[in-house]
Design an enzyme around this catalytic site. Structure first.
Site, PDB file in Angstrom:
ATOM      1  CG  PHE A  87       4.307 -14.835  11.663  1.00 53.34           C
ATOM      2  CD1 PHE A  87       5.142 -14.740  12.770  1.00 53.34           C
ATOM      3  CD2 PHE A  87       3.619 -16.023  11.457  1.00 53.34           C
ATOM      4  CE1 PHE A  87       5.274 -15.793  13.662  1.00 53.34           C
ATOM      5  CE2 PHE A  87       3.744 -17.080  12.346  1.00 53.34           C
ATOM      6  CZ  PHE A  87       4.577 -16.971  13.452  1.00 53.34           C
TER       7      PHE A  87
ATOM      8  CG  ASP B  13       1.479  -9.294  22.328  1.00 60.73           C
ATOM      9  OD1 ASP B  13       1.654  -9.523  21.110  1.00 60.73           O
ATOM     10  OD2 ASP B  13       0.447  -9.628  22.945  1.00 60.73           O
TER      11      ASP B  13
ATOM     12  N   PRO C  64       7.676 -14.978   6.313  1.00 59.58           N
ATOM     13  CG  PRO C  64       7.310 -13.569   4.501  1.00 59.58           C
ATOM     14  CD  PRO C  64       6.636 -14.139   5.699  1.00 59.58           C
TER      15      PRO C  64
ATOM     16  CB  ILE D 199      -1.447  -9.648  -2.374  1.00 65.73           C
ATOM     17  CG1 ILE D 199      -1.097 -10.103  -0.951  1.00 65.73           C
ATOM     18  CG2 ILE D 199      -2.665 -10.399  -2.880  1.00 65.73           C
ATOM     19  CD1 ILE D 199      -2.206  -9.913   0.062  1.00 65.73           C
TER      20      ILE D 199
ATOM     21  CB  THR E  25      -7.589  -6.690   5.538  1.00 67.04           C
ATOM     22  OG1 THR E  25      -7.230  -7.533   6.633  1.00 67.04           O
ATOM     23  CG2 THR E  25      -7.889  -5.307   6.103  1.00 67.04           C
ATOM     24  CG  ASP E  26      -8.984 -11.272   8.094  1.00 68.11           C
ATOM     25  OD1 ASP E  26      -8.091 -10.393   8.150  1.00 68.11           O
ATOM     26  OD2 ASP E  26      -8.767 -12.481   8.344  1.00 68.11           O
ATOM     27  CD  GLU E  27      -5.131  -6.963  10.294  1.00 65.80           C
ATOM     28  OE1 GLU E  27      -5.061  -5.859  10.866  1.00 65.80           O
ATOM     29  OE2 GLU E  27      -4.145  -7.621   9.953  1.00 65.80           O
TER      30      GLU E  27
HETATM   31  P1  NAD Z   1       2.552  -4.896   0.319  1.00 63.72           P
HETATM   32  O1  NAD Z   1       2.926  -3.968   1.414  1.00 63.72           O
HETATM   33  O2  NAD Z   1       3.402  -6.096   0.053  1.00 63.72           O
HETATM   34  O3  NAD Z   1       2.446  -4.101  -1.054  1.00 63.72           O
HETATM   35  C1  NAD Z   1       1.860  -2.829  -1.146  1.00 63.72           C
HETATM   36  C2  NAD Z   1       2.214  -2.228  -2.513  1.00 63.72           C
HETATM   37  O4  NAD Z   1       1.556  -0.956  -2.613  1.00 63.72           O
HETATM   38  C3  NAD Z   1       3.716  -1.968  -2.690  1.00 63.72           C
HETATM   39  O5  NAD Z   1       4.130  -2.383  -3.971  1.00 63.72           O
HETATM   40  C4  NAD Z   1       3.831  -0.457  -2.539  1.00 63.72           C
HETATM   41  O6  NAD Z   1       4.927   0.104  -3.267  1.00 63.72           O
HETATM   42  C5  NAD Z   1       2.491   0.002  -3.100  1.00 63.72           C
HETATM   43  N1  NAD Z   1       2.091   1.328  -2.591  1.00 63.72           N
HETATM   44  C6  NAD Z   1       2.081   1.749  -1.303  1.00 63.72           C
HETATM   45  N2  NAD Z   1       1.671   3.036  -1.233  1.00 63.72           N
HETATM   46  C7  NAD Z   1       1.391   3.413  -2.516  1.00 63.72           C
HETATM   47  C8  NAD Z   1       0.913   4.608  -3.093  1.00 63.72           C
HETATM   48  N3  NAD Z   1       0.634   5.700  -2.342  1.00 63.72           N
HETATM   49  N4  NAD Z   1       0.738   4.665  -4.435  1.00 63.72           N
HETATM   50  C9  NAD Z   1       1.021   3.575  -5.210  1.00 63.72           C
HETATM   51  N5  NAD Z   1       1.491   2.415  -4.709  1.00 63.72           N
HETATM   52  C10 NAD Z   1       1.674   2.339  -3.388  1.00 63.72           C
HETATM   53  O7  NAD Z   1       1.059  -5.326   0.624  1.00 63.72           O
HETATM   54  P2  NAD Z   1       0.323  -6.728   0.413  1.00 63.72           P
HETATM   55  O8  NAD Z   1       0.550  -7.590   1.592  1.00 63.72           O
HETATM   56  O9  NAD Z   1       0.644  -7.227  -0.945  1.00 63.72           O
HETATM   57  O10 NAD Z   1      -1.201  -6.247   0.472  1.00 63.72           O
HETATM   58  C11 NAD Z   1      -1.852  -5.797  -0.714  1.00 63.72           C
HETATM   59  C12 NAD Z   1      -3.288  -5.441  -0.388  1.00 63.72           C
HETATM   60  O11 NAD Z   1      -3.967  -6.569   0.143  1.00 63.72           O
HETATM   61  C13 NAD Z   1      -3.438  -4.345   0.662  1.00 63.72           C
HETATM   62  O12 NAD Z   1      -4.510  -3.525   0.283  1.00 63.72           O
HETATM   63  C14 NAD Z   1      -3.751  -5.097   1.948  1.00 63.72           C
HETATM   64  O13 NAD Z   1      -4.516  -4.300   2.814  1.00 63.72           O
HETATM   65  C15 NAD Z   1      -4.551  -6.256   1.404  1.00 63.72           C
HETATM   66  N6  NAD Z   1      -4.528  -7.494   2.181  1.00 63.72           N
HETATM   67  C16 NAD Z   1      -3.347  -8.061   2.565  1.00 63.72           C
HETATM   68  C17 NAD Z   1      -3.338  -9.277   3.226  1.00 63.72           C
HETATM   69  C18 NAD Z   1      -2.033  -9.956   3.619  1.00 63.72           C
HETATM   70  O14 NAD Z   1      -2.077 -11.026   4.220  1.00 63.72           O
HETATM   71  N7  NAD Z   1      -0.877  -9.420   3.298  1.00 63.72           N
HETATM   72  C19 NAD Z   1      -4.550  -9.911   3.520  1.00 63.72           C
HETATM   73  C20 NAD Z   1      -5.756  -9.287   3.163  1.00 63.72           C
HETATM   74  C21 NAD Z   1      -5.725  -8.095   2.469  1.00 63.72           C
HETATM   75  O1  DAU Z   2      -5.555 -10.653   8.170  1.00 64.05           O
HETATM   76  C1  DAU Z   2      -5.079  -9.995   7.033  1.00 64.05           C
HETATM   77  C2  DAU Z   2      -3.875  -9.148   7.388  1.00 64.05           C
HETATM   78  O2  DAU Z   2      -2.787 -10.047   7.565  1.00 64.05           O
HETATM   79  C3  DAU Z   2      -3.545  -8.121   6.314  1.00 64.05           C
HETATM   80  O3  DAU Z   2      -4.595  -7.193   6.241  1.00 64.05           O
HETATM   81  C4  DAU Z   2      -2.241  -7.387   6.629  1.00 64.05           C
HETATM   82  O4  DAU Z   2      -1.892  -6.542   5.553  1.00 64.05           O
HETATM   83  C5  DAU Z   2      -1.147  -8.429   6.810  1.00 64.05           C
HETATM   84  O5  DAU Z   2       0.059  -7.791   7.180  1.00 64.05           O
HETATM   85  C6  DAU Z   2      -1.552  -9.442   7.877  1.00 64.05           C
HETATM   86  O6  DAU Z   2      -1.635  -8.811   9.177  1.00 64.05           O
HETATM   87  P1  DAU Z   2      -1.059  -9.530  10.497  1.00 64.05           P
HETATM   88  O7  DAU Z   2      -0.778  -8.472  11.477  1.00 64.05           O
HETATM   89  O8  DAU Z   2      -1.930 -10.665  10.873  1.00 64.05           O
HETATM   90  O9  DAU Z   2       0.289 -10.154   9.870  1.00 64.05           O
HETATM   91  P2  DAU Z   2       1.810 -10.224  10.410  1.00 64.05           P
HETATM   92  O10 DAU Z   2       2.544 -11.056   9.396  1.00 64.05           O
HETATM   93  O11 DAU Z   2       2.363  -8.915  10.754  1.00 64.05           O
HETATM   94  O12 DAU Z   2       1.657 -11.072  11.753  1.00 64.05           O
HETATM   95  C7  DAU Z   2       1.003 -12.336  11.779  1.00 64.05           C
HETATM   96  C8  DAU Z   2       0.927 -12.779  13.237  1.00 64.05           C
HETATM   97  O13 DAU Z   2       2.255 -13.112  13.693  1.00 64.05           O
HETATM   98  C9  DAU Z   2       0.412 -11.721  14.189  1.00 64.05           C
HETATM   99  O14 DAU Z   2      -0.352 -12.355  15.194  1.00 64.05           O
HETATM  100  C10 DAU Z   2       1.678 -11.106  14.801  1.00 64.05           C
HETATM  101  C11 DAU Z   2       2.623 -12.296  14.824  1.00 64.05           C
HETATM  102  N1  DAU Z   2       4.074 -12.010  14.660  1.00 64.05           N
HETATM  103  C12 DAU Z   2       4.452 -11.214  13.629  1.00 64.05           C
HETATM  104  C13 DAU Z   2       5.786 -10.973  13.400  1.00 64.05           C
HETATM  105  C14 DAU Z   2       6.242 -10.095  12.275  1.00 64.05           C
HETATM  106  C15 DAU Z   2       4.987 -12.622  15.494  1.00 64.05           C
HETATM  107  O15 DAU Z   2       4.641 -13.375  16.428  1.00 64.05           O
HETATM  108  N2  DAU Z   2       6.317 -12.395  15.256  1.00 64.05           N
HETATM  109  C16 DAU Z   2       6.757 -11.601  14.250  1.00 64.05           C
HETATM  110  O16 DAU Z   2       7.985 -11.450  14.087  1.00 64.05           O
END
Ligand code: NAD
Ligand code: DAU
Length: 339
Positions: A195, A277, A197, A19, A128-130
């Protein structure tokens, strides 16, 4: 509404992750006057290729840890604003080994807000919403800014802890901070452990996709560019001390998303495996984004999830050299965890 804040220099932590890198690309595209410094530790989830090709006079990468107080102090002293994305972000990893989550998500946030306090720098916290736990499938309720904190996993509890630190630093020290809690993002540059990708690249590798539990868990999907535009609105026009929920009305069950991927990739809808799960697996997330829409007028530009999914599938087809190096190690980790 606060007066508009117009930063010339921003520090983006985690700008080589999914992100964060999309946000950096979005800022470079949409705000030509802004210089971005990325601070990223380049963990397994950080990839400098995510911001490669951006103009060197617009984007600088500093490789380092957000827990390194001296480095953070130096970088924060010379910026107008910090947008803090860096985190350990994957639930399954947090269950296998929570320690790095506590360190980066809690102590890292502490280090950043201390530097912002010292230098009087504007801070935006990405969460995050979590943090709100989960909702029942048969409930029509959605999370709002007033929902109680009820995190379930080591990941979400460390994110909740970091939000609490920011809230306390606003109230006690008066730091100029805002918080956003976003739902599940999708789009380019997302790590193959997540999930969407994972399923796309499994299919591209000739492996079957894998679904946890009964597949009925619901996530509220938003395109990553819509997350970026919302963060920019909050950073520049949000009210200091406020929390904003970011979502795009994208609720879908995992099995529906997987079937859409299978259809779009020309495979039968039942061509996947059920696996163990996730312990403590949250049932449903859903965001009510009314505050953000009403106060700041923000709207998502990518309202059509199916179209966004097809574009994302095409991106992974076109960028095998980007995801292939991480695929084997990721699947090996999942195999160890029985997933
Ligand atoms: P990501 O895991 O893809 O990227 C995390 C980045 O942080 C990486 O580039 C990693 O190298 C860097 N990082 C980790 N530890 C570090 C440290 N100690 N110092 C400096 N850099 C460090 O994560 P993402 O999915 O891009 O999520 C980014 C942010 O958004 C997070 O704070 C996550 O909680 C939040 N978020 C993610 C989602 C989602 O759907 N992925 C949704 C809501 C909020
Ligand atoms: O809601 C925001 C959060 O979304 C972010 O804060 C997190 O950083 C981000 O990783 C994501 O969390 P989830 O746990 O929801 O995402 P994930 O992609 O791991 O899984 C999405 C859903 O799919 C979850 O219900 C678990 C399920 N899943 C996941 C994987 C990797 C599967 O069923 N199969 C899988 O292989």
């Amino acid at each position: 509404m606060s007066e508009a804040f117009e930063p010339n220099n921003i520090l983006v932590t985690g700008g080589c992750g999914f992100i964060g890198s999309n946000f950096v690309r979005w800022v470079v595209r949409e705000h030509p006057g802004v210089h971005v410094t990325v601070l990223d530790k380049l963990t397994y989830a950080g990839n400098p290729a995510n911001i490669a090709g951006l103009p060197a006079d617009r984007v600088e990468l500093v490789v380092g840890d957000i827990c390194d107080a001296a480095l953070v102090d130096r970088l924060v002293a010379s910026t107008d604003a910090v947008v803090h994305y860096a985190a350990e972000s994957h639930n399954d990893n947090s269950i296998a080994d929570p320690e790095p989550f506590v360190r980066t998500n809690v102590h890292g946030t502490f280090t950043l807000i201390e530097a912002c306090r010292k230098h009087g720098v504007r801070y935006h916290h990405i969460s995050t919403d979590e943090v709100y736990g989960d909702l029942a499938l048969d409930d029509r309720a959605r999370f709002t800014e007033e929902s109680p904190y009820r995190p379930s996993s080591p990941y979400s509890s460390t994110k909740a802890a970091s939000d609490m630190l920011v809230r306390a630093w606003v109230r006690t020290y008066g730091i100029a901070a805002t918080i956003s809690n976003c739902s599940n993002n999708y789009g380019p540059y997302q790590h193959v452990e997540k999930f969407i990708p994972r399923q796309i690249t499994n299919i591209l590798c000739g492996m079957r996709p894998v679904l946890y539990g009964d597949g009925r868990n619901v996530r509220d999907w938003i395109h990553v560019d819509d997350h970026s535009s919302a963060v920019w609105e909050i950073l520049t026009r949000g009210r200091i001390g406020e929390t904003y929920l970011i979502g795009a009305d994208g609720e879908r069950s995992n099995i529906d998303v997987l079937r859409a991927i299978l259809r779009a990739m020309g495979l039968p809808e039942d061509d996947f495996d059920w696996v163990r799960d996730r312990p403590g697996h949250d049932r449903r997330y859903a965001i009510d984004p009314m505050k953000l829409r009403r106060e700041l007028g923000w709207r998502p530009a990518h309202a059509d999830f199916d179209a966004g999914l097809v574009q994302t599938i095409q991106w992974y087809r076109d960028h095998e050299s980007w995801w292939r190096p991480a695929k084997e190690a990721t699947e090996a980790r999942y195999r160890e965890q029985g997933q």
